[in-house]
Scaffold this motif. Structure first.
Motif, short mmCIF file in Angstrom:
data_model
loop_
_atom_site.label_atom_id
_atom_site.label_comp_id
_atom_site.label_asym_id
_atom_site.label_seq_id
_atom_site.Cartn_x
_atom_site.Cartn_y
_atom_site.Cartn_z
N ARG A 25 -24.57 51.54 -43.75
CA ARG A 25 -23.37 51.56 -44.59
C ARG A 25 -22.15 51.41 -43.69
O ARG A 25 -22.01 52.10 -42.70
N TRP A 26 -21.27 50.49 -44.06
CA TRP A 26 -20.08 50.23 -43.26
C TRP A 26 -18.88 50.93 -43.86
O TRP A 26 -18.66 50.89 -45.06
N ALA A 27 -18.10 51.54 -43.00
CA ALA A 27 -16.84 52.15 -43.43
C ALA A 27 -15.73 51.13 -43.16
O ALA A 27 -15.48 50.76 -42.03
N GLY A 28 -15.11 50.65 -44.22
CA GLY A 28 -14.04 49.67 -44.06
C GLY A 28 -14.58 48.27 -43.82
O GLY A 28 -15.77 48.02 -43.87
N ALA A 29 -13.68 47.37 -43.57
CA ALA A 29 -14.06 45.98 -43.32
C ALA A 29 -14.69 45.85 -41.95
O ALA A 29 -14.15 46.31 -40.96
N ALA A 30 -15.83 45.26 -41.90
CA ALA A 30 -16.54 45.05 -40.64
C ALA A 30 -17.03 43.60 -40.61
O ALA A 30 -18.20 43.34 -40.83
N PRO A 31 -16.12 42.65 -40.33
CA PRO A 31 -16.51 41.24 -40.41
C PRO A 31 -17.64 40.85 -39.45
O PRO A 31 -18.49 40.04 -39.81
N GLU A 32 -17.68 41.44 -38.27
CA GLU A 32 -18.75 41.10 -37.32
C GLU A 32 -20.11 41.59 -37.82
O GLU A 32 -21.11 40.88 -37.69
N LEU A 33 -20.12 42.78 -38.39
CA LEU A 33 -21.38 43.32 -38.90
C LEU A 33 -21.83 42.54 -40.14
O LEU A 33 -23.01 42.22 -40.28
N ARG A 34 -20.90 42.25 -41.00
CA ARG A 34 -21.22 41.46 -42.21
C ARG A 34 -21.77 40.09 -41.80
O ARG A 34 -22.75 39.62 -42.35
N SER A 35 -21.15 39.48 -40.82
CA SER A 35 -21.58 38.17 -40.34
C SER A 35 -23.00 38.25 -39.75
O SER A 35 -23.83 37.37 -39.99
N ALA A 36 -23.27 39.29 -38.98
CA ALA A 36 -24.60 39.46 -38.39
C ALA A 36 -25.66 39.66 -39.47
O ALA A 36 -26.73 39.05 -39.43
N ALA A 37 -25.36 40.50 -40.46
CA ALA A 37 -26.30 40.75 -41.55
C ALA A 37 -26.53 39.48 -42.36
O ALA A 37 -27.66 39.17 -42.74
N GLU A 38 -25.47 38.73 -42.62
CA GLU A 38 -25.60 37.48 -43.38
C GLU A 38 -26.40 36.44 -42.60
O GLU A 38 -27.17 35.67 -43.18
N ALA A 39 -26.25 36.41 -41.28
CA ALA A 39 -27.03 35.48 -40.45
C ALA A 39 -28.52 35.80 -40.55
O ALA A 39 -29.35 34.90 -40.64
N VAL A 40 -28.85 37.09 -40.54
CA VAL A 40 -30.26 37.49 -40.66
C VAL A 40 -30.79 37.10 -42.04
O VAL A 40 -31.89 36.53 -42.15
N ARG A 41 -30.02 37.38 -43.09
CA ARG A 41 -30.44 36.98 -44.44
C ARG A 41 -30.62 35.47 -44.52
O ARG A 41 -31.56 34.98 -45.15
N GLY A 42 -29.73 34.72 -43.89
CA GLY A 42 -29.83 33.27 -43.88
C GLY A 42 -31.09 32.79 -43.20
O GLY A 42 -31.73 31.82 -43.64
N GLU A 43 -31.47 33.45 -42.11
CA GLU A 43 -32.70 33.09 -41.41
C GLU A 43 -33.93 33.39 -42.27
O GLU A 43 -34.86 32.60 -42.33
N TRP A 44 -33.93 34.55 -42.93
CA TRP A 44 -35.03 34.87 -43.85
C TRP A 44 -35.13 33.80 -44.93
O TRP A 44 -36.23 33.33 -45.26
N LEU A 45 -34.01 33.41 -45.50
CA LEU A 45 -34.00 32.40 -46.56
C LEU A 45 -34.54 31.07 -46.03
O LEU A 45 -35.35 30.41 -46.69
N ARG A 46 -34.13 30.68 -44.84
CA ARG A 46 -34.61 29.43 -44.25
C ARG A 46 -36.13 29.45 -44.07
O ARG A 46 -36.83 28.51 -44.44
N VAL A 47 -36.64 30.54 -43.51
CA VAL A 47 -38.07 30.63 -43.22
C VAL A 47 -38.88 30.68 -44.51
O VAL A 47 -39.93 30.04 -44.63
#
Length: 131
Positions: A25-47
């Motif tokens: 759980r993120w407190a406040g805006a965390a663009p780097e963390l959101r970007s990292a999580a989205e990259a992982v989700r994107g890789e799962w989607l690709r595979v």
């Protein structure tokens, strides 16, 4: 698929603080963390999309199937880290085994046996307790 799932579990267990940071759980805006999580989700989607095209996973919404596989790998890693999932626990299994079992069931439902050459299907053993 198996290799990607095992790598996810292995990374989570080897880097628990990063794993919790990126997927916690993120407190406040965390663009780097959101970007990292989205990259992982994107890789799962690709595979998952690639595995569906190869006939290794059942047809359907690849985003939902990717979420199912990621959630299983994520939960298995989290339970293992907390000591609730091990060969000595009540469940008597390792996180990689659970992920492999889910993928085996999905592959069977698709009528496929995986494609180890491409990294989509079953492959050799891993340090996370998977084959």
């Amino acid at each position: 698929m198996h290799a990607v799932a095992r790598a996810y579990v292995s990374w989570a267990l080897s880097h628990p603080a990063r794993f919790k940071l990126v997927f916690g759980r993120w407190a406040g805006a965390a663009p780097e963390l959101r970007s990292a999580a989205e990259a992982v989700r994107g890789e799962w989607l690709r595979v998952v999309t690639e595995a569906q095209r190869a006939g290794c996973l059942p047809a359907g919404d690849p985003a939902r199937l990717a979420a199912l596989v990621q959630a299983t790998a994520h939960g298995a890693a989290d339970l293992a880290y907390a000591g609730h999932l091990s060969e000595g626990s009540a469940v008597r299994t390792l996180p990689g085994h659970l992920v492999d079992e889910l993928l085996d069931c999905l592959e069977e439902a698709a009528g496929g046996t995986g494609n180890a050459e491409s990294g989509i299907g079953p492959a050799g053993g891993g340090s996370d307790g998977s084959r």
